[in-house]
Design an enzyme around this catalytic site. Structure first.
Site, PDB file in Angstrom:
ATOM      1  N   GLU A 269       0.837  -1.215   0.000  1.00 56.74           N
ATOM      2  CA  GLU A 269       0.000   0.000   0.000  1.00 56.74           C
ATOM      3  C   GLU A 269       0.869   1.261   0.000  1.00 56.74           C
ATOM      4  OE1 GLU A 269      -3.683  -0.254   2.122  1.00 56.74           O
ATOM      5  OE2 GLU A 269      -3.730  -2.424   1.883  1.00 56.74           O
TER       6      GLU A 269
HETATM    7  C1  FAD Z   1       2.395  -9.460   0.221  1.00 50.87           C
HETATM    8  C2  FAD Z   1       1.986  -8.363  -0.712  1.00 50.87           C
HETATM    9  C3  FAD Z   1       0.636  -8.026  -0.830  1.00 50.87           C
HETATM   10  C4  FAD Z   1       0.226  -7.049  -1.749  1.00 50.87           C
HETATM   11  N1  FAD Z   1      -1.118  -6.814  -1.957  1.00 50.87           N
HETATM   12  C5  FAD Z   1      -1.505  -6.022  -2.998  1.00 50.87           C
HETATM   13  C6  FAD Z   1      -2.884  -5.930  -3.380  1.00 50.87           C
HETATM   14  O1  FAD Z   1      -3.779  -6.522  -2.754  1.00 50.87           O
HETATM   15  N2  FAD Z   1      -3.202  -5.196  -4.478  1.00 50.87           N
HETATM   16  C7  FAD Z   1      -2.262  -4.525  -5.197  1.00 50.87           C
HETATM   17  O2  FAD Z   1      -2.630  -3.868  -6.185  1.00 50.87           O
HETATM   18  N3  FAD Z   1      -0.937  -4.578  -4.850  1.00 50.87           N
HETATM   19  C8  FAD Z   1      -0.546  -5.323  -3.786  1.00 50.87           C
HETATM   20  N4  FAD Z   1       0.791  -5.427  -3.445  1.00 50.87           N
HETATM   21  C9  FAD Z   1       1.780  -4.678  -4.215  1.00 50.87           C
HETATM   22  C10 FAD Z   1       2.494  -3.601  -3.386  1.00 50.87           C
HETATM   23  O3  FAD Z   1       1.639  -2.526  -3.136  1.00 50.87           O
HETATM   24  C11 FAD Z   1       3.772  -3.220  -4.153  1.00 50.87           C
HETATM   25  O4  FAD Z   1       4.658  -4.331  -4.012  1.00 50.87           O
HETATM   26  C12 FAD Z   1       4.404  -1.962  -3.629  1.00 50.87           C
HETATM   27  O5  FAD Z   1       3.598  -0.838  -3.931  1.00 50.87           O
HETATM   28  C13 FAD Z   1       5.814  -1.721  -4.206  1.00 50.87           C
HETATM   29  O6  FAD Z   1       5.837  -1.938  -5.585  1.00 50.87           O
HETATM   30  P1  FAD Z   1       6.961  -2.909  -6.214  1.00 50.87           P
HETATM   31  O7  FAD Z   1       6.913  -4.170  -5.442  1.00 50.87           O
HETATM   32  O8  FAD Z   1       6.763  -2.977  -7.675  1.00 50.87           O
HETATM   33  O9  FAD Z   1       8.344  -2.193  -5.872  1.00 50.87           O
HETATM   34  P2  FAD Z   1       9.065  -1.047  -6.729  1.00 50.87           P
HETATM   35  O10 FAD Z   1       8.086   0.027  -7.062  1.00 50.87           O
HETATM   36  O11 FAD Z   1       9.824  -1.671  -7.823  1.00 50.87           O
HETATM   37  O12 FAD Z   1      10.073  -0.463  -5.656  1.00 50.87           O
HETATM   38  C14 FAD Z   1      11.335  -1.078  -5.346  1.00 50.87           C
HETATM   39  C15 FAD Z   1      12.078  -0.130  -4.402  1.00 50.87           C
HETATM   40  O13 FAD Z   1      12.330   1.114  -5.068  1.00 50.87           O
HETATM   41  C16 FAD Z   1      11.845   2.183  -4.286  1.00 50.87           C
HETATM   42  N5  FAD Z   1      11.361   3.264  -5.140  1.00 50.87           N
HETATM   43  C17 FAD Z   1      10.551   3.166  -6.226  1.00 50.87           C
HETATM   44  N6  FAD Z   1      10.345   4.379  -6.750  1.00 50.87           N
HETATM   45  C18 FAD Z   1      11.035   5.274  -5.982  1.00 50.87           C
HETATM   46  C19 FAD Z   1      11.211   6.694  -6.004  1.00 50.87           C
HETATM   47  N7  FAD Z   1      10.631   7.463  -6.923  1.00 50.87           N
HETATM   48  N8  FAD Z   1      11.989   7.262  -5.051  1.00 50.87           N
HETATM   49  C20 FAD Z   1      12.574   6.514  -4.095  1.00 50.87           C
HETATM   50  N9  FAD Z   1      12.447   5.159  -4.031  1.00 50.87           N
HETATM   51  C21 FAD Z   1      11.678   4.554  -4.943  1.00 50.87           C
HETATM   52  C22 FAD Z   1      10.705   1.560  -3.463  1.00 50.87           C
HETATM   53  O14 FAD Z   1      10.407   2.354  -2.322  1.00 50.87           O
HETATM   54  C23 FAD Z   1      11.285   0.202  -3.136  1.00 50.87           C
HETATM   55  O15 FAD Z   1      12.160   0.316  -2.045  1.00 50.87           O
HETATM   56  C24 FAD Z   1       1.205  -6.354  -2.495  1.00 50.87           C
HETATM   57  C25 FAD Z   1       2.561  -6.682  -2.346  1.00 50.87           C
HETATM   58  C26 FAD Z   1       2.957  -7.686  -1.494  1.00 50.87           C
HETATM   59  C27 FAD Z   1       4.419  -8.049  -1.406  1.00 50.87           C
END
Ligand code: FAD
Length: 380
Positions: A363
């Protein structure tokens, strides 16, 4: 200003606590180890009204408020964070989209069975290439007469293994950026939806969390929430509210771990005394409880702001940022207070430490929370 809960909420808190301790706690370890959520437990929680707490009685909901909902989140997460997220995604992400943006007809048809305990919901926003930057959606919804045809793939959709209703975000206009994203209410039984097996995870292992493939999924146009192009706003609004629930989940994980540690240090003897007798132990516990109380007050502040229809976006981000750090700090410290037994699977604190990590990620990651908070401060 009053930092005490109203009497109504103390009674609700007691109800949630009793249910969590008697019905959820005994299942938590097995559900984690088998990586499977108990459908029987979901039915019990639906029957008790835990899947519709802040929604109007007019639609079959509990008629309570966000404050009551966060109390439920804390009590469930104290014993099992997977239960917390199962309720949270259903309530704050799926149901809120329909409650806040649906037409009367959509609320009667889709919100009612979700909040009156007949159906479970989920929220499919994240895609393999659209995580923190949710505007990078690649799933498309193409209008064809009185319906849309949706194609694409979603990842990490919580509850998707057993949900009846999906909120799916998809591009209706590829050239329009965030204004080209629309939101749809999709019945899980619609042909073309394939839900993968559970994604193997470090924590909240009992929760259902899967990839969702959408192939020529035909959705009636009347299932679109608001106008075309309003989906991004709907998603961001749901996530603002969802973050208060994750703040409460974090407080619950932390308090649950500390309660376990307090009981343990009174029993465990070393150097001829219970380890609770050492000043280091007492001071550590005092520090941890202080952090948890601060996080809890931040969660309540954000919940009260949402209940009062004030702008709560930054308050929700602050409570999630802070409470998730507290959950990680506290659970790590509690494993330490248990010594080697904390590292073993005999006690629940190792599960709680694994479960805490996700609160800093989903989230919106902690980094994204800092973007929301600094954005609200208009720092130039
Ligand atoms: C167990 C679990 C349950 C989930 N449930 C849902 C759900 O029900 N529905 C749904 O839609 N999603 C869900 N998610 C997805 C979750 O919201 C995303 O994993 C999360 O928003 C991060 O996206 P990402 O994993 O693609 O990481 P990325 O966006 O690839 O980020 C990787 C890293 O880069 C950093 N980063 C990225 N952009 C920037 C920036 N501009 N500046 C600084 N740092 C940055 C991030 O903070 C992180 O540390 C879930 C994820 C998990 C693991």
């Amino acid at each position: 200003m009053d930092f005490k809960l109203p009497k109504t909420h103390i009674l609700l808190q007691d109800l949630y606590r009793k249910f969590a301790q008697t019905e959820v706690k005994p299942l938590a370890r097995e559900m984690d180890e088998t990586e499977t959520y108990s459908m029987e437990l979901i039915k019990k929680m639906q029957k008790c009204g835990f899947f519709g707490i802040p929604y109007s009685k007019k639609y079959g909901g509990g008629g309570a408020d966000v404050l009551a909902y966060v109390l439920c989140m804390e009590e469930m997460s104290k014993v099992d964070a997977s239960t917390g997220i199962t309720i949270s995604v259903h309530t704050s992400l799926c149901c809120s989209c329909i409650n806040e943006y649906g037409t009367e007809e959509q609320k009667q048809k889709f919100l009612r069975p979700l909040v009156d305990g007949h159906k479970v919901g989920c929220f499919s926003l994240t895609e393999p290439n659209a995580g923190s930057d949710a505007s990078g959606q690649q799933t498309t919804a193409v209008r064809d007469g009185d319906h849309y045809v949706i194609n694409g793939s979603k990842v990490f959709t919580t509850n998707s293994g057993f949900a009846d209703t999906f909120i799916v975000f998809a591009l209706t206009d590829k050239a329009a950026g965030t204004e080209g994203i629309s939101a749809f209410i999709v019945d899980a039984k619609t042909p073309g939806i394939t839900v993968s097996a559970n994604i193997p995870r470090m924590g909240i292992r009992a929760a259902s969390n899967c990839e969702v493939a959408l192939q020529n999924v035909c959705v009636p146009a009347e299932n679109r929430l608001r106008k075309e192009g309003e989906g991004f706003e709907i998603a961001m609004n749901a996530l603002d509210g969802g973050r208060i629930g994750i703040g409460a989940q974090s407080v619950g994980i932390a308090q649950g771990a500390l309660d376990e540690a307090i009981a343990y240090v009174k029993e465990r003897k070393q150097f001829g005394r219970p380890i609770a007798a050492f000043q280091n132990t007492k001071f550590k516990i005092a520090e941890l409880q202080t952090k948890i109380d601060a996080a809890r007050l931040m969660v309540w502040r954000a919940a009260l702001a949402k209940d009062a229809h004030e702008d709560y976006s930054a308050l929700a981000a602050m409570c999630k940022l802070f409470a998730s750090e507290v959950a990680n700090d506290v659970t790590r410290a509690c494993v330490q207070l248990f010594g080697g037994y904390g590292f073993s699977r005999e006690y629940p604190v190792e599960r709680m430490m694994r479960d805490a990590k996700i609160t800093e990620i989903y989230e919106g990651t902690s980094e994204v929370m800092k973007m929301v908070i600094s954005g609200s401060m208009k720092i130039r």
